[in-house]
Write an enzyme that holds these catalytic residues in place. Sequence first.
Site, PDB file in Angstrom:
ATOM      1  N   HIS A 124       0.870  -1.218   0.023  1.00  0.00           N
ATOM      2  CA  HIS A 124       0.005  -0.061   0.027  1.00  0.00           C
ATOM      3  C   HIS A 124       0.817   1.175   0.017  1.00  0.00           C
ATOM      4  O   HIS A 124       0.545   2.235  -0.789  1.00  0.00           O
ATOM      5  CB  HIS A 124      -1.059   0.098   1.201  1.00  0.00           C
ATOM      6  CG  HIS A 124      -1.834   1.232   1.508  1.00  0.00           C
ATOM      7  ND1 HIS A 124      -3.153   1.260   0.997  1.00  0.00           N
ATOM      8  CD2 HIS A 124      -1.324   2.290   2.106  1.00  0.00           C
ATOM      9  CE1 HIS A 124      -3.332   2.604   1.317  1.00  0.00           C
ATOM     10  NE2 HIS A 124      -2.378   3.256   1.758  1.00  0.00           N
ATOM     11  N   GLU A 125       1.790   1.259   0.759  1.00  0.00           N
ATOM     12  CA  GLU A 125       2.566   2.404   0.957  1.00  0.00           C
ATOM     13  C   GLU A 125       3.351   2.647  -0.157  1.00  0.00           C
ATOM     14  O   GLU A 125       3.780   3.799  -0.578  1.00  0.00           O
ATOM     15  CB  GLU A 125       3.602   2.335   2.419  1.00  0.00           C
ATOM     16  CG  GLU A 125       2.841   2.511   3.563  1.00  0.00           C
ATOM     17  CD  GLU A 125       1.705   3.819   3.751  1.00  0.00           C
ATOM     18  OE1 GLU A 125       2.076   4.581   3.024  1.00  0.00           O
ATOM     19  OE2 GLU A 125       0.668   3.324   4.438  1.00  0.00           O
ATOM     20  N   HIS A 128       1.667   4.270  -2.896  1.00  0.00           N
ATOM     21  CA  HIS A 128       1.699   6.086  -2.896  1.00  0.00           C
ATOM     22  C   HIS A 128       2.866   6.471  -3.718  1.00  0.00           C
ATOM     23  O   HIS A 128       2.945   7.516  -4.261  1.00  0.00           O
ATOM     24  CB  HIS A 128       1.488   6.417  -1.270  1.00  0.00           C
ATOM     25  CG  HIS A 128       0.561   6.276  -0.684  1.00  0.00           C
ATOM     26  ND1 HIS A 128      -0.700   6.668  -0.853  1.00  0.00           N
ATOM     27  CD2 HIS A 128       0.046   5.748   0.543  1.00  0.00           C
ATOM     28  CE1 HIS A 128      -1.714   6.457  -0.251  1.00  0.00           C
ATOM     29  NE2 HIS A 128      -1.051   5.728   0.705  1.00  0.00           N
ATOM     30  N   ASP A 134      -5.101   7.420  -1.431  1.00  0.00           N
ATOM     31  CA  ASP A 134      -5.785   6.375  -0.357  1.00  0.00           C
ATOM     32  C   ASP A 134      -7.080   6.530  -1.159  1.00  0.00           C
ATOM     33  O   ASP A 134      -7.533   7.465  -1.732  1.00  0.00           O
ATOM     34  CB  ASP A 134      -5.998   7.030   1.077  1.00  0.00           C
ATOM     35  CG  ASP A 134      -4.541   6.489   1.611  1.00  0.00           C
ATOM     36  OD1 ASP A 134      -4.174   5.773   1.562  1.00  0.00           O
ATOM     37  OD2 ASP A 134      -4.193   7.566   2.297  1.00  0.00           O
TER      38      ASP A 134
END
Length: 182
Positions: A124-125, A128, A134
């Site tokens: 997920h990170e 980014h 998000d």
Amino acid sequence: MRVRTLTGGLAAVLVLSGPLLNGPAVAVAPADAARRQAADDVVTYDTSGAAEFKAAVERGAAIWNESVETVELRPAAAGQRADVRIVADNGWPRSVPTSMGNGTVYIGRQAVDQGHSTIRIAAHELGHMLGLPDRKPGPCSSLMSGASAGTSCTNPYPSAAEKAQVERNFEGAPSGALLGRM
């Protein structure tokens, strides 16, 4: 046409025509190597500050590499300044991008202590860093839904829409020209 694509295609022709011209070929490059040659950009990362999350970050990077064609996440070589620095801390996981493919990822122990998957957090990170926002609240099938999918969600894979957005984010960017694209 990119030089990398042209040389990759020429190499493939030579490898395939080798047996016709010179007898059997000795070795053929694996399919993954050819796929990696197609990547327009490489984003390097440094896990020296990732502590107990190093393996989760490496798996998260591998998931992205399996999922998209236009960018490759690769560990920085010794002495090389990484595009993305990975840091473990006691807070909540977060990313601080400075530009497309550059910044710092914090793998916070607070979410892990609450039961969230370390590999999902890492993927997920890294998402980014690849330009994804998000998407909260969201379903477990959306990697960028993050913690809003709940602690039972362990899916570390980006959705088709998330993959497509990363492909768009990196398509047409000359290798190494990511700075300032965010």
